[in-house]
Structure formats: structure tokens, C-alpha cells
Scaffold this motif. Structure first.
Motif, mmCIF file in Angstrom:
data_model
loop_
_atom_site.group_PDB
_atom_site.id
_atom_site.type_symbol
_atom_site.label_atom_id
_atom_site.label_comp_id
_atom_site.label_asym_id
_atom_site.label_seq_id
_atom_site.Cartn_x
_atom_site.Cartn_y
_atom_site.Cartn_z
ATOM 1 N N ASP A 265 7.287 -27.550 -76.144
ATOM 2 C CA ASP A 265 8.285 -28.281 -76.832
ATOM 3 C C ASP A 265 8.870 -27.187 -77.836
ATOM 4 O O ASP A 265 10.083 -27.345 -77.966
ATOM 5 C CB ASP A 265 7.771 -29.306 -77.490
ATOM 6 N N GLU A 266 8.247 -26.093 -77.820
ATOM 7 C CA GLU A 266 8.894 -24.775 -78.650
ATOM 8 C C GLU A 266 8.846 -23.608 -78.222
ATOM 9 O O GLU A 266 7.877 -22.636 -78.183
ATOM 10 C CB GLU A 266 8.285 -24.981 -80.044
ATOM 11 N N PRO A 267 9.526 -23.378 -76.981
ATOM 12 C CA PRO A 267 9.406 -22.068 -76.304
ATOM 13 C C PRO A 267 9.631 -20.832 -77.287
ATOM 14 O O PRO A 267 10.501 -20.950 -78.202
ATOM 15 C CB PRO A 267 10.526 -22.155 -75.099
ATOM 16 N N ALA A 268 9.349 -19.598 -77.005
ATOM 17 C CA ALA A 268 9.444 -18.408 -77.669
ATOM 18 C C ALA A 268 10.670 -17.747 -77.462
ATOM 19 O O ALA A 268 11.138 -18.022 -76.259
ATOM 20 C CB ALA A 268 8.134 -17.461 -77.294
ATOM 21 N N SER A 269 11.162 -17.241 -78.297
ATOM 22 C CA SER A 269 12.421 -16.278 -78.207
ATOM 23 C C SER A 269 12.254 -15.368 -77.599
ATOM 24 O O SER A 269 13.126 -14.202 -77.053
ATOM 25 C CB SER A 269 13.249 -16.228 -79.813
ATOM 26 N N ASN A 270 11.077 -14.620 -77.566
ATOM 27 C CA ASN A 270 10.492 -13.465 -76.835
ATOM 28 C C ASN A 270 11.142 -12.148 -77.761
ATOM 29 O O ASN A 270 10.834 -10.994 -77.345
ATOM 30 C CB ASN A 270 10.836 -13.246 -75.338
ATOM 31 N N GLY A 271 11.739 -12.333 -78.709
ATOM 32 C CA GLY A 271 12.378 -11.065 -79.412
ATOM 33 C C GLY A 271 13.111 -10.219 -78.628
ATOM 34 O O GLY A 271 13.950 -10.703 -77.673
ATOM 35 N N ASN A 272 12.956 -9.130 -78.638
ATOM 36 C CA ASN A 272 13.718 -7.820 -77.808
ATOM 37 C C ASN A 272 13.196 -7.836 -76.523
ATOM 38 O O ASN A 272 12.533 -6.910 -76.644
ATOM 39 C CB ASN A 272 14.209 -6.756 -78.560
ATOM 40 N N VAL A 273 13.416 -8.588 -75.366
ATOM 41 C CA VAL A 273 12.861 -8.473 -74.256
ATOM 42 C C VAL A 273 13.273 -7.164 -73.378
ATOM 43 O O VAL A 273 12.540 -6.521 -72.882
ATOM 44 C CB VAL A 273 13.227 -9.672 -73.347
ATOM 45 N N ILE A 274 14.407 -7.142 -73.625
ATOM 46 C CA ILE A 274 14.998 -5.631 -72.980
ATOM 47 C C ILE A 274 14.138 -4.415 -73.300
ATOM 48 O O ILE A 274 14.058 -3.614 -72.813
ATOM 49 C CB ILE A 274 16.542 -5.362 -73.177
ATOM 50 N N LEU A 275 14.073 -4.233 -74.713
ATOM 51 C CA LEU A 275 13.241 -3.169 -75.437
ATOM 52 C C LEU A 275 11.908 -3.225 -74.847
ATOM 53 O O LEU A 275 11.257 -2.163 -74.515
ATOM 54 C CB LEU A 275 13.468 -3.371 -77.055
ATOM 55 N N ARG A 276 11.365 -4.347 -74.765
ATOM 56 C CA ARG A 276 10.093 -4.467 -74.241
ATOM 57 C C ARG A 276 9.603 -3.905 -72.606
ATOM 58 O O ARG A 276 8.983 -3.295 -72.307
ATOM 59 C CB ARG A 276 9.174 -5.826 -74.343
ATOM 60 N N LEU A 277 10.825 -4.384 -71.801
ATOM 61 C CA LEU A 277 10.873 -4.007 -70.557
ATOM 62 C C LEU A 277 11.209 -2.596 -70.570
ATOM 63 O O LEU A 277 10.349 -1.691 -69.658
ATOM 64 C CB LEU A 277 12.137 -4.507 -69.899
ATOM 65 N N VAL A 278 11.748 -1.933 -71.293
ATOM 66 C CA VAL A 278 12.218 -0.357 -71.156
ATOM 67 C C VAL A 278 10.767 0.122 -71.805
ATOM 68 O O VAL A 278 10.534 1.286 -70.932
ATOM 69 C CB VAL A 278 13.244 -0.093 -72.090
ATOM 70 N N LEU A 279 10.289 -0.247 -72.684
ATOM 71 C CA LEU A 279 8.939 0.393 -73.056
ATOM 72 C C LEU A 279 7.823 0.245 -71.942
ATOM 73 O O LEU A 279 6.861 1.374 -71.795
ATOM 74 C CB LEU A 279 8.335 -0.218 -74.301
ATOM 75 N N ALA A 280 7.763 -0.691 -71.004
ATOM 76 C CA ALA A 280 6.964 -0.938 -69.994
ATOM 77 C C ALA A 280 7.310 -0.005 -68.983
ATOM 78 O O ALA A 280 6.380 0.411 -68.266
ATOM 79 C CB ALA A 280 7.019 -2.454 -69.601
ATOM 80 N N VAL A 281 8.385 0.239 -68.695
ATOM 81 C CA VAL A 281 8.941 1.368 -67.765
ATOM 82 C C VAL A 281 8.375 2.682 -68.231
ATOM 83 O O VAL A 281 7.915 3.451 -67.329
ATOM 84 C CB VAL A 281 10.398 1.420 -67.636
ATOM 85 N N VAL A 282 8.464 2.858 -69.631
ATOM 86 C CA VAL A 282 8.048 4.224 -69.999
ATOM 87 C C VAL A 282 6.537 4.359 -69.740
ATOM 88 O O VAL A 282 6.073 5.349 -69.239
ATOM 89 C CB VAL A 282 8.396 4.258 -71.329
ATOM 90 N N VAL A 283 5.884 3.183 -70.152
ATOM 91 C CA VAL A 283 4.365 3.455 -70.052
ATOM 92 C C VAL A 283 4.075 3.638 -68.473
ATOM 93 O O VAL A 283 3.130 4.340 -68.126
ATOM 94 C CB VAL A 283 3.695 2.102 -70.446
ATOM 95 N N ALA A 284 4.610 2.932 -67.590
ATOM 96 C CA ALA A 284 4.500 2.957 -66.219
ATOM 97 C C ALA A 284 4.672 4.430 -65.819
ATOM 98 O O ALA A 284 3.925 5.169 -65.050
ATOM 99 C CB ALA A 284 5.173 2.014 -65.467
ATOM 100 N N MET A 285 5.941 5.142 -66.276
ATOM 101 C CA MET A 285 5.987 6.540 -65.667
ATOM 102 C C MET A 285 5.282 7.469 -66.412
ATOM 103 O O MET A 285 4.821 8.334 -65.689
ATOM 104 C CB MET A 285 7.578 6.986 -66.443
ATOM 105 N N GLY A 286 4.584 7.104 -67.741
ATOM 106 C CA GLY A 286 3.738 7.970 -68.287
ATOM 107 C C GLY A 286 2.310 7.877 -67.429
ATOM 108 O O GLY A 286 1.867 8.899 -67.106
ATOM 109 N N ALA A 287 2.155 6.633 -67.018
ATOM 110 C CA ALA A 287 0.633 6.637 -66.179
ATOM 111 C C ALA A 287 0.932 7.281 -64.853
ATOM 112 O O ALA A 287 -0.175 7.951 -64.399
ATOM 113 C CB ALA A 287 0.585 5.018 -65.909
#
Length: 458
Positions: free
Chosen positions: A202-224
Motif C-alpha cells: 500500500d505504500e511503495p517506496a520512492s527508491n530515492g535516486n535510483v539512477i545514482l544507485r545504478l551508476v554505483l552498481a556499474v562502478v562496483v561491477a567494473m571494479g570487480a
């Protein structure tokens, strides 16, 4: 809804209202288990045929690296719109990656397929965690995750042996193609059932800055990936590895609960411990069949035996955790689990160092499965207990991200050490020594897990 949940609790995870969800979720975990055990068994053969020894560790860490991207995307998507469509998308990517890897003419293309597969693997597990949180009463969470662990039983019995036989008598490519076909069949069977169940909040999350989190996930993957490939740099490999670890840590911080890297009490320590034990086990596990084939002359068909007994122990001890976890307590689960895991990696290292019989390696590695069976599902139960409907996706993805970062970083570091010591007798002992050190390090967050709102399982 309260009445339905009460009936579900009394009937367990096989209640008619949720039985098909249970079957579908367990089937997907089962196929993921088949894939993991099968690929681990046949990768020495694949590496030899495609002349890809230098990319052996990368073939494993690549999947873990890109899984972080799938986890972040699926976690945010699930919190906002429910886990059904994210699960379908993740399954499609999983199958596509298997097909690319199975058709790969070179080791580089096989690694590319593993990259695609990682997107799906990461997304699948996060979506399934949210499905469990949205559908099952909290009293049943321990049993659901015990069922997930039990889904490794049949693959552990036949998966490594069958994968070795397929590689030996047909071709290793059918290991990838076969799992892809079975996944499609399972997906078709459960898709309609999952689509018919409302899992929105009933109260879905806004997820904040999803784009930033995805960018960070890509950086983590590239670092790995950079960490995995650092062994290819002749002189500055260790320096590149250290720099990659720093990049991974900095980029991962916003993707994890606050104070995770400093082992803050409660959820942060839960997430951190998951990454450490995943690194210890999965980093070392890929070298168990390798050692059996390289040092003891096992065929691919029999090399998987070292993984079979551990997977059986994992399932058995996960069931113990699911039934008696609250009675045992988080502290004792940590102590027992760490001792079992650390002992198993130490035994593996001594087997390689002293040339002990392969039966010692196989028996010792069984302890690793027992320890992980206690700890691994318990950490998932605690994560959901610390979560609300608004952050179930974020916390589930954080747990899986820690999982993947820990495993991929450990695999890369162990691979770097193994490559550096290639041609000596110290390669395998060094790998298992690193794993033992990681297992013992898990005590730091493990003694700070705390207690959330776990419901005692009758």
C-alpha cells in the motif's frame, strides 16, 4: 488477510494458496543450483579446450560482478512495483547468458555470456526474497529459506556428476544449453501463477535516486572485473588489485545499509557477514574440483564429488536452522558455523600442501557445507526481520550485493595469488589459506548480529 495468513501458518509453505509460489521459487533456486554446481565442475575442461587458463577465475567473478547491477535494479523495481516483472526479466537474462556461454567459440565470449548471466542471477535472487517477504507470514520465512537450501540436495547428488558425464561423453556446451532449456520449462510453468497474485504494498517506496544507485552498481561491477583481470598486468598486478578494491568499497557504500563496512550492530553486520562467508566459501570452492583433477587425476565426472557432500550437508543444516534457529541463537550459529567453515578450508589447504588422500579433502569440504547451511539462510531471515515493506527490496539487494562483492573479490584475489604462484606447489595452499582467514574474520560481524523481529518457528 489476517485470517488467510493464520491458515497459511498452520498449513506451512505448502498451503494451497501459496503452493505454486513455493514450487516455482524452489524450482528457480534448484536450477540456479544446477548451474552453479555444473559450471564449477566443468570449468577446468572448458578452460583447457578454449585455452583460457588465465581467465579461469574471471569466468566465475564476471557473473558475480554484473549480478550487482541486477540486484540494485531489481531491488528498486520490486520496491516500487512488486517483484513479478523484475523476476521475469531476470530469468530471461539468465537464460540468454547461458545460451551465449554455451555457444562461445572463445573464452572471451564465454566470459561475455557469464556477464549477461550475472545480470539475471542477481535479479532472480533479490526478486525471490521480496516474493517471500510479500507472500509468506514471517513465521514461515525460516522454512522457506530452508526449502531453498534443500533445493540444492538433488543438484548436489546428480549435478556435479551429471555435468562431468555430459562434458566427458557429450560436450561441455550441453551443460549450459541443458540448464537454459530446463529454466525455460520451469519459468513457463510458474509465470501464470505468480502473475495472478497481488504482491504490491500500500505504500511503495520512492527508491530515492535510483539512477545514482545504478551508476554505483556499474562502478562496483567494473571494479570487480578490473580486480579479476589484475593478474594479467605483469608488474603492477597487486597494485591494480588494491586500487580496484578501494573503488569497489567506495562505490558499494551507498548500496549497503549505513555502517556496514564498520560492522555496525544489527542489519549492517548481517550484510557484512554474508559477504565475508560468501567470499570464504565460493572463492575456495572453485578450486576443489580443480585440485581433484590437477593433483589427483580425477575425471570431470568424479571431480564433482567434492562438491556433492558439501551441498548435502548445507541442505541438512539449513533445515536444522529453519526448525531450531531461534532456539540455537544467532551467537551460537555464528560460532558453530565459522568453526566448521574455517576447519574445512584449513583441511583443504593441508591436503594440497602435504599431499593427503583426496578423501580427506572431500570429507573436510563437507564441513564447509554444514557451516554455511547454518549461517547463510539465517542471515536472510534476519535481513527480512530487520526490513519493512518499503525497504525489503533495498535490504534484500544489499544482502545479495554483499554476497556477490565478497565472492567476486575473494575469487579475484585468490585467482591473482594462484596465477602468481603458478608452477609452484604453493598455489592451492595459498588459496585455501586466504579462505581460512576470511572465515575467521566473519566472527567480527557475526557476534554483532543482534535480534530483529524473528518469529519463533514451532
Amino acid at each position: 488477510m489476517t485470517g488467510e495468513r493464520t491458515r497459511d501458518e498452520s498449513a506451512g509453505i505448502w498451503h494451497p494458496r501459496i503452493v505454486w509460489v513455493t514450487v516455482g521459487a524452489v524450482a528457480l533456486v534448484f536450477l540456479a543450483a544446477v548451474q552453479a554446481l555444473a559450471v564449477t565442475t566443468v570449468m577446468p575442461v572448458v578452460s583447457d579446450e578454449l585455452d583460457g587458463a588465465s581467465l579461469y577465475a574471471v569466468a566465475f567473478s564476471a557473473t558475480l560482478a554484473t549480478s550487482v547491477i541486477g540486484m540494485v535494479a531489481t531491488g528498486a523495481w520490486s520496491d516500487r512495483a512488486g517483484p513479478v516483472l523484475p523476476l521475469y526479466t531476470a530469468t530471461t537474462l539468465f537464460v540468454a547468458g547461458l545460451l551465449i556461454a554455451g555457444a562461445a567459440p572463445t573464452m572471451e565470449i564465454l566470459v561475455a555470456g557469464r556477464l549477461v548471466q550475472g545480470l539475471g542471477t542477481g535479479g532472480q535472487i533479490v526478486a525471490l526474497y521480496v516474493v517471500v517477504a510479500r507472500i509468506y507470514p514471517s513465521v514461515l520465512h525460516g522454512r522457506v529459506f530452508a526449502a531453498f537450501s534443500a533445493a540444492w540436495v538433488v543438484p548436489s547428488l546428480i549435478g556435479p556428476f551429471l555435468a562431468g558425464a555430459v562434458a566427458e561423453f557429450l560436450h561441455w556446451r550441453w551443460v549450459f544449453f541443458g540448464v537454459a532449456l530446463l529454466t525455460v520449462v520451469a519459468f513457463v510453468m510458474v509465470a501464470v501463477k505468480l502473475a495472478g497474485i497481488d504482491m504490491h504494498t500500500d505504500e511503495p517506496a520512492s527508491n530515492g535516486n535510483v539512477i545514482l544507485r545504478l551508476v554505483l552498481a556499474v562502478v562496483v561491477a567494473m571494479g570487480a572485473l578490473a580486480l579479476s583481470l589484475s593478474g594479467e598486468i605483469p608488474v603492477f598486478g597487486w597494485a591494480a588489485a588494491a586500487a580496484s578494491l578501494v573503488v569497489i568499497a567506495l562505490a558499494a557504500r551507498p548500496l549497503l545499509p549505513r555502517r556496514t563496512l564498520s560492522a555496525g550492530r544489527g542489519l549492517p553486520s548481517v550484510v557484512l557477514m554474508r559477504g565475508i562467508i560468501a567470499g570464504a566459501l565460493f572463492g575456495a570452492e572453485i578450486y576443489v574440483p580443480y585440485l581433484l583433477i590437477d593433483h589427483f587425476g580425477f575425471s570431470p565426472t568424479w571431480a564433482g564429488l567434492g562438491l556433492t557432500t558439501a551441498a548435502l550437508a548445507w541442505a541438512a543444516f539449513a533445515d536444522v536452522q529453519g526448525r531450531f534457529g531461534d532456539r540455537i541463537g544467532n551467537t551460537r550459529i555464528t560460532l558453530i558455523g565459522v568453526v566448521l567453515l574455517g576447519t574445512s578450508t584449513a583441511v583443504a589447504g593441508l591436503t594440497a600442501l602435504w599431499g593427503l588422500p583426496p578423501a580427506v579433502l572431500i570429507a573436510g569440504w563437507t564441513l564447509a557445507g554444514a557451516g554455511m547451511g547454518l549461517m547463510y539462510p539465517r542471515l536472510t531471515v534476519l535481513t527480512l526481520a530487520y526490513s519493512t515493506p518499503q525497504n525489503q527490496g533495498f535490504n534484500s539487494s544489499a544482502l545479495s550485493i554483499s554476497d556477490s562483492i565478497g565472492a567476486s573479490a575473494a575469487i579475484a584475489v585468490m585467482g591473482l595469488a594462484f596465477t602468481f604462484l603458478r608452477g609452484t606447489d604453493a598455489g592451492f595452499p595459498a588459496v585455501f589459506a586466504i579462505a581460512t582467514a576470511l572465515a575467521l574474520a566473519a566472527l567480527v560481524p557475526g557476534l554483532r548480529l543482534g535480534h530483529a523481529h524473528e518469529t519463533r518457528v514451532p
